[in-house]
Design a protein around this motif. Structure first.
Motif, short mmCIF file in Angstrom:
data_model
loop_
_atom_site.label_atom_id
_atom_site.label_comp_id
_atom_site.label_asym_id
_atom_site.label_seq_id
_atom_site.Cartn_x
_atom_site.Cartn_y
_atom_site.Cartn_z
N VAL A 54 -0.18 -6.53 -1.58
CA VAL A 54 -0.79 -5.83 -0.77
C VAL A 54 -1.14 -6.21 0.69
O VAL A 54 -0.93 -5.91 1.85
CB VAL A 54 -1.85 -4.91 -1.17
CG1 VAL A 54 -2.62 -3.72 -0.30
CG2 VAL A 54 -1.44 -4.00 -2.47
N LEU A 57 1.83 -7.34 2.67
CA LEU A 57 2.36 -6.02 3.38
C LEU A 57 1.52 -5.67 4.62
O LEU A 57 1.91 -5.40 5.69
CB LEU A 57 2.56 -5.09 2.43
CG LEU A 57 3.64 -5.45 1.30
CD1 LEU A 57 3.54 -4.19 0.08
CD2 LEU A 57 5.08 -5.48 1.85
N ARG A 58 0.29 -5.45 4.52
CA ARG A 58 -0.64 -5.26 5.53
C ARG A 58 -0.42 -6.08 6.79
O ARG A 58 -0.17 -5.58 7.77
CB ARG A 58 -2.10 -5.14 5.15
CG ARG A 58 -2.60 -4.04 4.45
CD ARG A 58 -3.88 -4.04 4.27
NE ARG A 58 -4.44 -3.03 3.56
CZ ARG A 58 -5.27 -2.96 2.20
NH1 ARG A 58 -5.86 -3.95 2.00
NH2 ARG A 58 -5.68 -1.75 1.74
N ALA A 63 2.98 -1.96 5.05
CA ALA A 63 2.12 -1.10 3.87
C ALA A 63 1.80 0.34 4.09
O ALA A 63 1.15 0.81 3.21
CB ALA A 63 0.72 -1.97 3.73
N LEU A 66 2.64 2.80 1.25
CA LEU A 66 1.94 2.09 -0.10
C LEU A 66 0.38 2.61 0.18
O LEU A 66 -0.26 3.09 -0.76
CB LEU A 66 1.98 0.53 -0.21
CG LEU A 66 1.16 0.10 -1.47
CD1 LEU A 66 1.87 -0.93 -2.03
CD2 LEU A 66 -0.41 -0.51 -0.80
N LEU A 67 -0.24 2.46 1.21
CA LEU A 67 -1.57 2.71 1.63
C LEU A 67 -1.75 4.12 1.72
O LEU A 67 -2.89 4.58 1.33
CB LEU A 67 -1.93 2.17 3.00
CG LEU A 67 -2.15 0.74 3.03
CD1 LEU A 67 -2.35 0.08 4.22
CD2 LEU A 67 -3.07 0.16 1.90
N TYR A 99 -2.61 -1.68 -6.36
CA TYR A 99 -2.18 -0.43 -6.41
C TYR A 99 -1.05 0.08 -7.18
O TYR A 99 -0.40 -0.87 -7.77
CB TYR A 99 -1.46 -0.33 -5.12
CG TYR A 99 -2.62 -0.03 -3.78
CD1 TYR A 99 -2.82 0.87 -3.15
CD2 TYR A 99 -3.45 -1.29 -3.27
CE1 TYR A 99 -3.57 1.02 -1.98
CE2 TYR A 99 -4.35 -0.78 -2.46
CZ TYR A 99 -4.55 0.33 -1.67
OH TYR A 99 -5.23 0.43 -0.62
N TYR A 101 2.26 1.79 -7.34
CA TYR A 101 3.20 2.49 -6.13
C TYR A 101 4.57 2.04 -6.66
O TYR A 101 4.97 0.62 -6.85
CB TYR A 101 3.00 1.80 -4.90
CG TYR A 101 3.74 2.35 -3.65
CD1 TYR A 101 3.34 3.82 -3.26
CD2 TYR A 101 4.61 1.54 -2.78
CE1 TYR A 101 4.43 4.04 -2.16
CE2 TYR A 101 5.37 1.97 -1.63
CZ TYR A 101 5.11 3.38 -1.38
OH TYR A 101 5.66 3.73 -0.37
N LEU A 106 8.62 1.38 -2.75
CA LEU A 106 8.33 0.18 -2.00
C LEU A 106 9.88 -0.47 -1.49
O LEU A 106 9.89 -0.88 -0.34
CB LEU A 106 7.63 -1.08 -2.80
CG LEU A 106 7.46 -2.53 -2.40
CD1 LEU A 106 6.49 -2.16 -0.97
CD2 LEU A 106 6.89 -3.51 -3.19
#
Length: 128
Positions: A54, A57-58, A63, A66-67, A99, A101, A106
């Motif tokens: 995560v 990805l951020r 992300a 996902l977020l 998370y 997801y 993804l």
């Protein structure tokens, strides 16, 4: 004549993440996938995204989905011999969570990002 620096076999989460990060770093690559795009983006497998992924990805602006739609999970439950053993992450993970997801979401997000960056992704590529 075009020269490709890296070839990636498979448009799953690992292949698409590596391809996207390489592309953004200026490394020319091509992704080949046996299946069609619809299959790859609907293929259901895992659904847990670990906190380090995560964070990665951020950092790379990957992300968003996902977020916005993923579910934060801060506990797990083990089951043995008909008994439940819940475990909360907070005491041992310094506030980090994973998370929930679905993998296909993804993969869809990564395919879209890779293609938006001008990536070369070839679906329905038969094995050599």
């Amino acid at each position: 004549m075009t020269t490709t620096q890296v070839g990636i076999v498979g448009a799953g989460p690992a292949g698409m993440l590596v391809a996207t990060l390489l592309r953004r770093a200026g490394v020319d690559c091509v992704v080949v996938e046996q299946r069609d795009r619809a299959y790859v983006e609907q293929r259901s497998r895992g659904g847990t995204v670990e906190h380090r992924v995560v964070d990665l990805l951020r950092r790379h602006d990957l992300a968003g989905g996902l977020l916005s739609t993923g579910q934060v999970e801060n506990k797990i439950e083990f089951r043995m011999g008909g008994r439940r053993y819940p475990l909360r992450y907070d005491p041992i993970a310094q506030g980090r969570s994973h998370y929930i997801y679905p993998q296909q979401f993804l993969v869809r997000d990564l395919v879209e990002a890779y293609l938006a960056d001008g990536g070369d992704l070839r679906f329905e590529t038969p094995p050599a």
